[in-house]
Scaffold this motif. Structure first.
Motif, PDB file in Angstrom:
ATOM      1  N   GLU A   1       0.866  -1.178   0.000  1.00 43.02           N
ATOM      2  CA  GLU A   1       0.000   0.000   0.000  1.00 43.02           C
ATOM      3  C   GLU A   1       0.896   1.219   0.000  1.00 43.02           C
ATOM      4  O   GLU A   1       1.969   1.204   0.587  1.00 43.02           O
ATOM      5  CB  GLU A   1      -0.863   0.040   1.256  1.00 43.02           C
ATOM      6  CG  GLU A   1      -2.037  -0.896   1.251  1.00 43.02           C
ATOM      7  CD  GLU A   1      -2.892  -0.672   2.489  1.00 43.02           C
ATOM      8  OE1 GLU A   1      -3.612   0.335   2.541  1.00 43.02           O
ATOM      9  OE2 GLU A   1      -2.783  -1.503   3.403  1.00 43.02           O
ATOM     10  N   LEU A   2       0.431   2.283  -0.618  1.00 44.03           N
ATOM     11  CA  LEU A   2       1.236   3.488  -0.696  1.00 44.03           C
ATOM     12  C   LEU A   2       0.408   4.681  -0.233  1.00 44.03           C
ATOM     13  O   LEU A   2      -0.652   4.954  -0.796  1.00 44.03           O
ATOM     14  CB  LEU A   2       1.695   3.697  -2.142  1.00 44.03           C
ATOM     15  CG  LEU A   2       2.880   4.592  -2.371  1.00 44.03           C
ATOM     16  CD1 LEU A   2       4.111   4.084  -1.636  1.00 44.03           C
ATOM     17  CD2 LEU A   2       3.182   4.685  -3.854  1.00 44.03           C
ATOM     18  N   PRO A   3       0.861   5.399   0.794  1.00 45.63           N
ATOM     19  CA  PRO A   3       0.151   6.606   1.217  1.00 45.63           C
ATOM     20  C   PRO A   3       0.075   7.606   0.059  1.00 45.63           C
ATOM     21  O   PRO A   3       0.948   7.629  -0.817  1.00 45.63           O
ATOM     22  CB  PRO A   3       1.010   7.154   2.360  1.00 45.63           C
ATOM     23  CG  PRO A   3       1.799   5.979   2.846  1.00 45.63           C
ATOM     24  CD  PRO A   3       2.020   5.120   1.637  1.00 45.63           C
ATOM     25  N   GLU A   4      -0.942   8.435   0.058  1.00 43.53           N
ATOM     26  CA  GLU A   4      -1.179   9.352  -1.051  1.00 43.53           C
ATOM     27  C   GLU A   4      -0.043  10.332  -1.296  1.00 43.53           C
ATOM     28  O   GLU A   4       0.137  10.794  -2.422  1.00 43.53           O
ATOM     29  CB  GLU A   4      -2.482  10.126  -0.820  1.00 43.53           C
ATOM     30  CG  GLU A   4      -3.713   9.274  -0.993  1.00 43.53           C
ATOM     31  CD  GLU A   4      -4.992  10.071  -0.830  1.00 43.53           C
ATOM     32  OE1 GLU A   4      -4.965  11.316  -0.908  1.00 43.53           O
ATOM     33  OE2 GLU A   4      -6.032   9.430  -0.622  1.00 43.53           O
ATOM     34  N   ASP A   5       0.746  10.663  -0.275  1.00 38.98           N
ATOM     35  CA  ASP A   5       1.822  11.638  -0.467  1.00 38.98           C
ATOM     36  C   ASP A   5       3.124  11.008  -0.963  1.00 38.98           C
ATOM     37  O   ASP A   5       4.117  11.702  -1.162  1.00 38.98           O
ATOM     38  CB  ASP A   5       2.074  12.428   0.821  1.00 38.98           C
ATOM     39  CG  ASP A   5       2.477  11.548   1.995  1.00 38.98           C
ATOM     40  OD1 ASP A   5       2.085  10.363   2.038  1.00 38.98           O
ATOM     41  OD2 ASP A   5       3.188  12.049   2.885  1.00 38.98           O
ATOM     42  N   LEU A   6       3.116   9.697  -1.188  1.00 38.32           N
ATOM     43  CA  LEU A   6       4.300   9.006  -1.690  1.00 38.32           C
ATOM     44  C   LEU A   6       4.038   8.435  -3.071  1.00 38.32           C
ATOM     45  O   LEU A   6       2.886   8.215  -3.457  1.00 38.32           O
ATOM     46  CB  LEU A   6       4.711   7.882  -0.737  1.00 38.32           C
ATOM     47  CG  LEU A   6       5.040   8.283   0.700  1.00 38.32           C
ATOM     48  CD1 LEU A   6       5.465   7.060   1.492  1.00 38.32           C
ATOM     49  CD2 LEU A   6       6.090   9.372   0.756  1.00 38.32           C
ATOM     50  N   ASP A   7       5.096   8.187  -3.794  1.00 39.16           N
ATOM     51  CA  ASP A   7       4.997   7.583  -5.111  1.00 39.16           C
ATOM     52  C   ASP A   7       6.023   6.464  -5.181  1.00 39.16           C
ATOM     53  O   ASP A   7       6.943   6.399  -4.358  1.00 39.16           O
ATOM     54  CB  ASP A   7       5.262   8.623  -6.200  1.00 39.16           C
ATOM     55  CG  ASP A   7       4.551   8.286  -7.504  1.00 39.16           C
ATOM     56  OD1 ASP A   7       4.083   7.141  -7.660  1.00 39.16           O
ATOM     57  OD2 ASP A   7       4.473   9.175  -8.380  1.00 39.16           O
ATOM     58  N   ALA A   8       5.880   5.580  -6.161  1.00 39.38           N
ATOM     59  CA  ALA A   8       6.787   4.440  -6.276  1.00 39.38           C
ATOM     60  C   ALA A   8       6.961   4.049  -7.730  1.00 39.38           C
ATOM     61  O   ALA A   8       6.104   4.320  -8.572  1.00 39.38           O
ATOM     62  CB  ALA A   8       6.253   3.253  -5.474  1.00 39.38           C
ATOM     63  N   GLN A   9       8.080   3.394  -7.969  1.00 42.80           N
ATOM     64  CA  GLN A   9       8.397   2.870  -9.294  1.00 42.80           C
ATOM     65  C   GLN A   9       9.018   1.487  -9.101  1.00 42.80           C
ATOM     66  O   GLN A   9       9.972   1.334  -8.347  1.00 42.80           O
ATOM     67  CB  GLN A   9       9.371   3.847  -9.960  1.00 42.80           C
ATOM     68  CG  GLN A   9      10.252   3.317 -11.035  1.00 42.80           C
ATOM     69  CD  GLN A   9      11.275   4.370 -11.471  1.00 42.80           C
ATOM     70  OE1 GLN A   9      11.072   5.565 -11.332  1.00 42.80           O
ATOM     71  NE2 GLN A   9      12.392   3.913 -11.989  1.00 42.80           N
TER      72      GLN A   9
END
Length: 185
Positions: free
Chosen positions: A28-36
């Motif tokens: 899961e990723l909090p809305e203020d973070l991004d991932a690749q």
């Protein structure tokens, strides 16, 4: 429990801007973070020479059913806990996370002395053991379970080194034939 704390600390540090990024599987990723996504690491069975699967050139995930896979330190609620929960459910396996986690050396000693205990390790993990342990790495195939590593950063982070790192880590596609948990698709 320290590893769980480190996970929370890394996310807090990204959010605070004290670090720019972290590598991890993203459940899961909090809305203020991004991932690749950056890398799928194949898993292997690590066992002693007397283990029933030690002489095989490879093993299918289903062939691990009924074998004791000991991984002390797999904590529910962590990214690796989610990974192994879905992996074991998908193939009818169980991971024994019981016992205190006294580190890699204790796991390796136990596996070396046992005819029925094994563990799972990443194919790229560098694990050194005493020569007398005579441990075996057995690739897991058909399908190959892969642990999905991603780079995580705070949205809006414009640091030029982060942009350069992201470009360096870009890949066109994932390796074919690997098993991933549903949340990593």
């Amino acid at each position: 429990m320290q590893v769980v704390t480190l996970f929370a600390t890394a996310i807090a540090a990204i959010r605070a801007g004290s670090i720019d990024a972290s590598f991890r599987a993203v459940v899961e990723l909090p809305e203020d973070l991004d991932a690749q996504w950056v890398f799928d690491e194949p898993l292997q069975l690590l066992c002693g020479r007397a283990h029933p699967l030690a002489a095989l050139s490879s093993v299918a995930p289903a062939e691990l059913a009924g074998h004791r896979i000991w991984m002390p330190g797999v904590v529910p609620g962590t990214e690796w806990g989610a990974y192994y929960a879905e992996f074991t459910a998908a193939f009818g396996l169980s991971v024994d996370a019981a016992g205190p986690n006294f580190g890699t050396e204790v796991v390796l000693d136990t596996i070396a002395e046992s005819v029925d205990v094994a563990t799972l390790v990443g194919a790229g993990s560098r694990i050194l053991w005493p020569a007398g342990h005579d441990l075996r790495r057995v690739p897991i195939e058909n399908p190959t379970p892969v642990y999905p590593h991603s780079l995580v950063w705070r949205r809006g982070n414009t640091h030029p080194a982060l942009a350069a790192l992201r470009r360096h880590l870009e890949k066109d596609e994932r390796a074919a034939g690997g098993w991933r948990p549903g949340w990593a698709s």
